[in-house]
Scaffold this motif. Structure first.
Motif, PDB file in Angstrom:
ATOM      1  N   HIS A 205       0.582  -0.922  -0.047  1.00  0.00           N
ATOM      2  CA  HIS A 205       0.062   0.004   0.230  1.00  0.00           C
ATOM      3  C   HIS A 205       1.225   0.874  -0.370  1.00  0.00           C
ATOM      4  O   HIS A 205       1.788   1.519   0.021  1.00  0.00           O
ATOM      5  N   PHE A 206       0.736   2.823  -0.456  1.00  0.00           N
ATOM      6  CA  PHE A 206       0.865   3.319  -0.292  1.00  0.00           C
ATOM      7  C   PHE A 206       1.730   4.591   1.468  1.00  0.00           C
ATOM      8  O   PHE A 206       2.389   4.903   1.265  1.00  0.00           O
ATOM      9  N   ASP A 207       0.440   3.623   1.976  1.00  0.00           N
ATOM     10  CA  ASP A 207       1.152   4.435   3.213  1.00  0.00           C
ATOM     11  C   ASP A 207       1.608   3.054   4.027  1.00  0.00           C
ATOM     12  O   ASP A 207       1.855   3.250   4.924  1.00  0.00           O
ATOM     13  N   ASP A 208       2.490   2.463   3.466  1.00  0.00           N
ATOM     14  CA  ASP A 208       3.607   1.362   4.199  1.00  0.00           C
ATOM     15  C   ASP A 208       4.518   2.115   4.577  1.00  0.00           C
ATOM     16  O   ASP A 208       5.177   3.029   3.821  1.00  0.00           O
ATOM     17  N   VAL A 209       5.133   2.259   5.702  1.00  0.00           N
ATOM     18  CA  VAL A 209       5.809   3.205   6.739  1.00  0.00           C
ATOM     19  C   VAL A 209       7.072   2.400   6.476  1.00  0.00           C
ATOM     20  O   VAL A 209       7.430   0.646   6.867  1.00  0.00           O
ATOM     21  N   GLU A 210       8.189   2.960   6.535  1.00  0.00           N
ATOM     22  CA  GLU A 210       9.423   2.290   6.581  1.00  0.00           C
ATOM     23  C   GLU A 210      10.004   3.072   7.668  1.00  0.00           C
ATOM     24  O   GLU A 210      10.242   4.220   7.760  1.00  0.00           O
ATOM     25  N   ILE A 211      10.497   2.144   8.601  1.00  0.00           N
ATOM     26  CA  ILE A 211      11.877   2.114   9.242  1.00  0.00           C
ATOM     27  C   ILE A 211      13.409   2.452   8.563  1.00  0.00           C
ATOM     28  O   ILE A 211      13.985   1.172   8.811  1.00  0.00           O
ATOM     29  N   PRO A 212      14.028   3.330   8.720  1.00  0.00           N
ATOM     30  CA  PRO A 212      15.372   3.326   8.085  1.00  0.00           C
ATOM     31  C   PRO A 212      15.983   3.142   9.012  1.00  0.00           C
ATOM     32  O   PRO A 212      17.361   3.949   8.959  1.00  0.00           O
ATOM     33  N   GLU A 213      16.076   1.726   9.589  1.00  0.00           N
ATOM     34  CA  GLU A 213      17.464   1.229  10.574  1.00  0.00           C
ATOM     35  C   GLU A 213      17.292  -0.153  10.390  1.00  0.00           C
ATOM     36  O   GLU A 213      16.013  -0.588   9.877  1.00  0.00           O
ATOM     37  N   TYR A 214      18.307  -0.914  11.023  1.00  0.00           N
ATOM     38  CA  TYR A 214      18.702  -2.400  10.740  1.00  0.00           C
ATOM     39  C   TYR A 214      17.533  -2.788  11.661  1.00  0.00           C
ATOM     40  O   TYR A 214      18.025  -2.677  13.668  1.00  0.00           O
ATOM     41  N   GLY A 215      16.889  -4.221  11.708  1.00  0.00           N
ATOM     42  CA  GLY A 215      17.196  -5.009  12.667  1.00  0.00           C
ATOM     43  C   GLY A 215      15.882  -5.196  12.763  1.00  0.00           C
ATOM     44  O   GLY A 215      14.623  -4.666  12.657  1.00  0.00           O
ATOM     45  N   HIS A 216      15.192  -6.287  12.730  1.00  0.00           N
ATOM     46  CA  HIS A 216      13.570  -7.066  13.015  1.00  0.00           C
ATOM     47  C   HIS A 216      12.764  -6.450  15.044  1.00  0.00           C
ATOM     48  O   HIS A 216      12.242  -6.221  14.550  1.00  0.00           O
ATOM     49  N   LEU A 217      13.655  -7.042  15.671  1.00  0.00           N
ATOM     50  CA  LEU A 217      13.339  -6.477  16.651  1.00  0.00           C
ATOM     51  C   LEU A 217      13.673  -5.494  16.780  1.00  0.00           C
ATOM     52  O   LEU A 217      12.832  -4.582  18.058  1.00  0.00           O
ATOM     53  N   ASN A 218      14.196  -4.407  16.123  1.00  0.00           N
ATOM     54  CA  ASN A 218      14.390  -2.880  16.423  1.00  0.00           C
ATOM     55  C   ASN A 218      13.320  -2.155  16.047  1.00  0.00           C
ATOM     56  O   ASN A 218      12.857  -0.906  16.370  1.00  0.00           O
TER      57      ASN A 218
END
Length: 300
Positions: A205-218
């Motif tokens: 979707h267009f509103d999917d949000v990316e967190i620009p840091e590494y890590g699944h638990l992060n």
């Protein structure tokens, strides 16, 4: 290239260096394991007070309620009641976990809530029947392997890992279910070490949000992940805030008591005021008695 999703940037400070991100992810894995062991004996209590909509946290594979401590603290500070669903060891059949989640919502009478679902928790939320869906306002899937993950092949001894393999029947049902929902938002990172490939954690979707840091638990243990989820739910609340609840009016009987109480006080004070002049008029009869004695002397 045209960007088809959103990226969350920190409100204060900058994104941490990549090396630091990897160190924090290692720390998060150690912390996650410790919480899993301690979580056998300790559960976070439900925070039922708040003036905003309730939030229900759904853990992922091997997840325990203790891992939500930082997120829970932040959400409580924003004014939300927060619940963490007790799902046990999180290695069993995902469909059964969906039933546990639904019963939890019904038994605790939780309505119009947000679901924060980390990893496998997003697959669990997709299995809710209409009884559970009617109680959910919006679902946030955080690093969820919506189309499966190749990492599931490393632990094929658990029922849930079989269901999280790419192309499984359950993942196909999840994608089909969420494609019909308008109230689901995905939070992901391209540096996800558990959901491989990372594209499988996107809804598209267009509103999917990316967190620009590494890590699944992060995504939900790290400071940036906690801040991001708080901002997303706050913006959601601004669209349709809950009305302010006014205190109920006191019954008529209580109002009469309150009115009668001051009147009794005033009557008592009036009595004191009326009693005071009587004390002052006490010596006056003695003054009148003196002339009577004088008259008696004249008769003699």
């Amino acid at each position: 290239m045209k960007k088809d999703h959103l990226t969350y940037l920190p409100e204060k400070g900058d994104i941490r260096p990549v090396f630091v991100q990897h160190l924090f992810e290692i720390y998060h894995h150690i912390y996650y394991f410790i919480c899993h062991v301690l979580g056998i004996f300790i559960d976070l209590p439900h925070h039922t007070e708040g003036y905003k909509r309730p939030i229900v946290c759904v853990s992922g594979f091997l997840g325990r309620s203790l891992t939500w401590a930082a997120m829970r603290k932040h959400l409580i500070s924003l004014g939300h009641p927060v619940y963490v669903v007790p799902l046990g060891f999180q290695v069993g059949n995902i469909r059964k976990k969906s039933k546990i989640l639904e019963n939890f919502l019904i038994e605790n009478d939780i309505k119009d809530c947000y679901l924060f679902c980390h990893s496998m928790g997003g697959l669990i939320a997709a299995g809710l029947s209409y009884k559970g869906r009617d109680r959910v306002r919006k679902i946030f899937v955080i690093g969820t392997p919506l189309r499966g993950t190749y990492m599931a092949y490393l632990a094929p001894i658990f029922p849930c890992t079989w269901q999280m393999m790419p192309g499984s029947k359950l993942t196909q049902e999840v994608v089909e279910t969420y494609s019909k929902f308008h109230n689901v938002q995905a939070v992901f990172t391209k540096g996800d070490g558990i959901v491989r490939p990372w594209e499988n954690s996107r809804l598209g979707h267009f509103d999917d949000v990316e967190i620009p840091e590494y890590g699944h638990l992060n995504l939900y243990l790290g400071a940036l992940g906690v801040e991001c989820m708080g901002s997303l739910v706050t913006s959601e609340e601004k669209k349709d805030p809950l009305p302010i609840k006014q205190k109920p009016a006191a019954p008529k009987e209580e109002i009469k008591k309150e009115v009668s109480a001051p009147s009794s006080k005033t009557s008592a004070s009036a009595k004191k005021k009326t009693a005071a002049p009587k004390k002052k008029s006490g010596p006056s009869p003695k003054k009148k008695a003196a002339p009577k004695k004088a008259k008696s002397k004249k008769k003699r």
